[in-house]
Write a protein that holds these residues in place. Sequence first.
Motif, PDB file in Angstrom:
ATOM      1  N   TYR A  61       0.941  -1.373   0.067  1.00 54.97           N
ATOM      2  CA  TYR A  61       0.117  -0.022  -0.099  1.00 54.97           C
ATOM      3  C   TYR A  61       1.012   1.232   0.051  1.00 54.97           C
ATOM      4  O   TYR A  61       1.844   1.334   0.752  1.00 54.97           O
ATOM      5  CB  TYR A  61      -0.882  -0.069   1.248  1.00 54.97           C
ATOM      6  N   ASP A  62       0.526   2.057  -0.857  1.00 56.54           N
ATOM      7  CA  ASP A  62       1.332   3.278  -0.930  1.00 56.54           C
ATOM      8  C   ASP A  62       0.465   4.565  -0.858  1.00 56.54           C
ATOM      9  O   ASP A  62       0.840   5.507  -1.552  1.00 56.54           O
ATOM     10  CB  ASP A  62       2.103   3.320  -2.225  1.00 56.54           C
ATOM     11  N   GLY A  63      -0.546   4.597  -0.170  1.00 54.54           N
ATOM     12  CA  GLY A  63      -1.043   5.926   0.052  1.00 54.54           C
ATOM     13  C   GLY A  63      -2.624   5.795  -0.631  1.00 54.54           C
ATOM     14  O   GLY A  63      -3.049   4.948  -1.338  1.00 54.54           O
ATOM     15  N   GLY A  64      -3.530   6.814   0.004  1.00 60.76           N
ATOM     16  CA  GLY A  64      -4.728   6.576  -0.542  1.00 60.76           C
ATOM     17  C   GLY A  64      -5.697   6.051   0.149  1.00 60.76           C
ATOM     18  O   GLY A  64      -5.423   5.547   1.366  1.00 60.76           O
ATOM     19  N   ASP A  65      -7.023   5.931  -0.170  1.00 62.33           N
ATOM     20  CA  ASP A  65      -7.864   5.041   0.791  1.00 62.33           C
ATOM     21  C   ASP A  65      -7.700   3.477   0.446  1.00 62.33           C
ATOM     22  O   ASP A  65      -7.388   3.121  -0.661  1.00 62.33           O
ATOM     23  CB  ASP A  65      -9.534   5.445  -0.126  1.00 62.33           C
ATOM     24  N   VAL A  66      -7.566   3.123   1.752  1.00 62.20           N
ATOM     25  CA  VAL A  66      -6.954   1.566   1.651  1.00 62.20           C
ATOM     26  C   VAL A  66      -7.770   0.471   0.861  1.00 62.20           C
ATOM     27  O   VAL A  66      -7.107  -0.178  -0.047  1.00 62.20           O
ATOM     28  CB  VAL A  66      -6.867   1.203   2.992  1.00 62.20           C
ATOM     29  N   ARG A  67      -9.072   0.711   0.955  1.00 68.41           N
ATOM     30  CA  ARG A  67      -9.695  -0.528   0.107  1.00 68.41           C
ATOM     31  C   ARG A  67      -9.842  -0.125  -1.207  1.00 68.41           C
ATOM     32  O   ARG A  67      -9.748  -1.033  -2.051  1.00 68.41           O
ATOM     33  CB  ARG A  67     -11.287  -0.217   0.531  1.00 68.41           C
ATOM     34  N   THR A  68      -9.749   1.246  -1.647  1.00 73.02           N
ATOM     35  CA  THR A  68      -9.706   1.539  -2.940  1.00 73.02           C
ATOM     36  C   THR A  68      -8.475   1.002  -3.811  1.00 73.02           C
ATOM     37  O   THR A  68      -8.300   0.419  -4.805  1.00 73.02           O
ATOM     38  CB  THR A  68      -9.946   3.107  -3.487  1.00 73.02           C
ATOM     39  N   GLU A  69      -7.462   1.355  -3.087  1.00 76.20           N
ATOM     40  CA  GLU A  69      -6.042   1.100  -3.497  1.00 76.20           C
ATOM     41  C   GLU A  69      -5.728  -0.553  -3.627  1.00 76.20           C
ATOM     42  O   GLU A  69      -5.142  -1.012  -4.494  1.00 76.20           O
ATOM     43  CB  GLU A  69      -5.011   1.615  -2.609  1.00 76.20           C
ATOM     44  N   PHE A  70      -6.253  -1.016  -2.597  1.00 72.08           N
ATOM     45  CA  PHE A  70      -6.103  -2.684  -2.552  1.00 72.08           C
ATOM     46  C   PHE A  70      -6.842  -3.249  -3.527  1.00 72.08           C
ATOM     47  O   PHE A  70      -6.393  -4.107  -4.457  1.00 72.08           O
ATOM     48  CB  PHE A  70      -6.772  -3.098  -1.101  1.00 72.08           C
TER      49      PHE A  70
ATOM     50  N   ASP B 200      -7.850 -12.660  -6.759  1.00 67.51           N
ATOM     51  CA  ASP B 200      -8.665 -12.430  -5.750  1.00 67.51           C
ATOM     52  C   ASP B 200      -8.546 -12.139  -4.370  1.00 67.51           C
ATOM     53  O   ASP B 200      -9.375 -11.699  -3.602  1.00 67.51           O
ATOM     54  CB  ASP B 200      -9.695 -13.853  -5.784  1.00 67.51           C
ATOM     55  N   TYR B 201      -7.251 -12.548  -4.192  1.00 63.74           N
ATOM     56  CA  TYR B 201      -6.543 -12.024  -2.725  1.00 63.74           C
ATOM     57  C   TYR B 201      -5.322 -12.126  -3.021  1.00 63.74           C
ATOM     58  O   TYR B 201      -4.502 -12.616  -3.875  1.00 63.74           O
ATOM     59  CB  TYR B 201      -6.979 -13.170  -1.792  1.00 63.74           C
ATOM     60  N   VAL B 202      -4.605 -11.528  -1.956  1.00 66.28           N
ATOM     61  CA  VAL B 202      -3.148 -11.443  -1.929  1.00 66.28           C
ATOM     62  C   VAL B 202      -2.738 -12.421  -0.628  1.00 66.28           C
ATOM     63  O   VAL B 202      -3.484 -12.327   0.336  1.00 66.28           O
ATOM     64  CB  VAL B 202      -2.434 -10.118  -1.744  1.00 66.28           C
TER      65      VAL B 202
ATOM     66  N   ARG C 135      -9.158  -5.240   8.624  1.00 68.06           N
ATOM     67  CA  ARG C 135     -10.581  -5.662   7.976  1.00 68.06           C
ATOM     68  C   ARG C 135     -10.156  -6.593   6.690  1.00 68.06           C
ATOM     69  O   ARG C 135     -10.875  -7.645   6.647  1.00 68.06           O
ATOM     70  CB  ARG C 135     -11.304  -4.397   7.726  1.00 68.06           C
ATOM     71  N   LEU C 136      -9.295  -6.268   6.002  1.00 64.45           N
ATOM     72  CA  LEU C 136      -8.755  -7.074   4.983  1.00 64.45           C
ATOM     73  C   LEU C 136      -8.582  -8.313   5.307  1.00 64.45           C
ATOM     74  O   LEU C 136      -8.859  -9.200   4.574  1.00 64.45           O
ATOM     75  CB  LEU C 136      -7.633  -6.299   4.053  1.00 64.45           C
ATOM     76  N   ARG C 137      -7.826  -8.442   6.367  1.00 63.60           N
ATOM     77  CA  ARG C 137      -7.289  -9.692   6.960  1.00 63.60           C
ATOM     78  C   ARG C 137      -8.482 -10.511   7.370  1.00 63.60           C
ATOM     79  O   ARG C 137      -8.457 -11.777   7.220  1.00 63.60           O
ATOM     80  CB  ARG C 137      -6.352  -9.359   8.037  1.00 63.60           C
ATOM     81  N   GLU C 138      -9.456  -9.759   8.253  1.00 67.64           N
ATOM     82  CA  GLU C 138     -10.414 -10.560   8.643  1.00 67.64           C
ATOM     83  C   GLU C 138     -11.455 -11.223   7.501  1.00 67.64           C
ATOM     84  O   GLU C 138     -12.114 -12.250   7.584  1.00 67.64           O
ATOM     85  CB  GLU C 138     -11.454  -9.653   9.449  1.00 67.64           C
ATOM     86  N   GLU C 139     -11.545 -10.252   6.399  1.00 70.92           N
ATOM     87  CA  GLU C 139     -12.320 -10.803   5.296  1.00 70.92           C
ATOM     88  C   GLU C 139     -11.710 -11.752   4.478  1.00 70.92           C
ATOM     89  O   GLU C 139     -12.265 -12.452   3.387  1.00 70.92           O
ATOM     90  CB  GLU C 139     -12.669  -9.657   4.583  1.00 70.92           C
ATOM     91  N   GLY C 140     -10.350 -12.118   4.739  1.00 70.97           N
ATOM     92  CA  GLY C 140      -9.871 -13.124   3.744  1.00 70.97           C
ATOM     93  C   GLY C 140      -9.151 -12.581   2.629  1.00 70.97           C
ATOM     94  O   GLY C 140      -8.427 -13.390   1.931  1.00 70.97           O
ATOM     95  N   LEU C 141      -9.224 -11.224   2.377  1.00 80.61           N
ATOM     96  CA  LEU C 141      -8.801 -10.708   1.194  1.00 80.61           C
ATOM     97  C   LEU C 141      -7.170 -10.618   1.231  1.00 80.61           C
ATOM     98  O   LEU C 141      -6.447 -10.487   0.112  1.00 80.61           O
ATOM     99  CB  LEU C 141      -9.525  -9.279   1.133  1.00 80.61           C
ATOM    100  N   ALA C 142      -6.630 -10.432   2.545  1.00 82.02           N
ATOM    101  CA  ALA C 142      -5.194 -10.269   2.595  1.00 82.02           C
ATOM    102  C   ALA C 142      -5.039 -11.321   3.614  1.00 82.02           C
ATOM    103  O   ALA C 142      -5.470 -11.241   4.797  1.00 82.02           O
ATOM    104  CB  ALA C 142      -4.840  -8.908   3.091  1.00 82.02           C
ATOM    105  N   LYS C 143      -4.043 -12.306   3.210  1.00 83.84           N
ATOM    106  CA  LYS C 143      -3.992 -13.761   4.258  1.00 83.84           C
ATOM    107  C   LYS C 143      -3.166 -13.214   5.366  1.00 83.84           C
ATOM    108  O   LYS C 143      -3.483 -13.578   6.468  1.00 83.84           O
ATOM    109  CB  LYS C 143      -3.529 -14.990   3.495  1.00 83.84           C
ATOM    110  N   SER C 144      -2.410 -12.458   5.137  1.00 75.41           N
ATOM    111  CA  SER C 144      -1.448 -11.828   6.039  1.00 75.41           C
ATOM    112  C   SER C 144      -1.072 -10.281   5.956  1.00 75.41           C
ATOM    113  O   SER C 144      -1.372  -9.983   4.637  1.00 75.41           O
ATOM    114  CB  SER C 144      -0.243 -12.439   6.379  1.00 75.41           C
ATOM    115  N   ILE C 145      -1.115  -9.465   6.974  1.00 76.68           N
ATOM    116  CA  ILE C 145      -0.714  -7.998   7.005  1.00 76.68           C
ATOM    117  C   ILE C 145       0.368  -7.665   7.545  1.00 76.68           C
ATOM    118  O   ILE C 145       0.852  -8.233   8.730  1.00 76.68           O
ATOM    119  CB  ILE C 145      -1.910  -7.270   7.271  1.00 76.68           C
TER     120      ILE C 145
END
Length: 303
Positions: A100-109, A119-121, A147-157
């Motif tokens: 992540y390099d700035g901006g709205d996290v969800r949008t950038e992700f 579908d995930y990282v 939240r991304l971690r809890e939703e399984g979209l990012a397996k680890s943060i």
Amino acid sequence: MYIPITLLTKLTEMVFSSAPTTFPNHTLITLNDGGFIPSPAFGVGSALYQKNATEDVVLALKNGYRHIDNAAIYGNEESVGEALKIAKVPREELYITTKYDGGDVRTEFELSLKKLGVDYVDLYLIHFPKFADAGGGIKTVWREFERLREEGLAKSIGVSNYGVIELTELLLLAKIKPAVNQIRYHAYNAKENAPLLALAGLNDIVIEAYSSLSPITKFPGGPADPIGERIADRISTVSGGIKVTVAQTILDWLKTKNIVAVTTSGKDFRQKEQLQVFQESFPPLTEEEIKEYEEAGPGWDQQ
């Protein structure tokens, strides 16, 4: 402050084991969230910054790399995504990191997912502390990461380029601890980074290292060179006469310390040479060799 490898291992309590069949050319390190991370990672920053990375990544995947380290700011997520399509490696056999390099996290992700075509990282990192500041502050940004971690979209943060102060601040507010801190780490800055590694160890945070080959690629002729040569000669001898390079001893240094190596090369023989280090049969450095190497010349890169 030098941390003996035995103490470091005790502090981190990480499992360092050979990889299952899906990552046959890598070594796995257990993360504090119950997942794992394969080492080495094939990085598409530095030499491939703002360049098309497709050819290099396809070659890396062909040679057995399965961990691809990317970032939005590198400007080549789309070309990495194209390489993934061409290589046709099953998604479950890949480990994809981006940052992540700035901006709205969800949008950038979501933009990164689209560019990469996944579908995930497996791992999502805050690239630099300043990007969290620009995104509304570390508390706001990290809550979105959680939240991304809890939703399984990012397996680890996790984070990247965080020092002791920034990492301490994050640990005080995090509901989910960062699993990884990726930093610039090599022989000539290892000693100054010892407190950071100790803090990471106490919190089971895995260190990833980039620019670790700097002593031979950017600062040749330094005091670490003859030490690396002696280690290479020693490992060559105990490996049955296989010619070991100084570059391999540097990667082996990271492997012995339970640090994930992030490296890159567009050359076929270099990619194969680097992966060879992470086979179970490749001998580790001794504690004495680690200490000698790290105390060879702190700050030499600033000469």
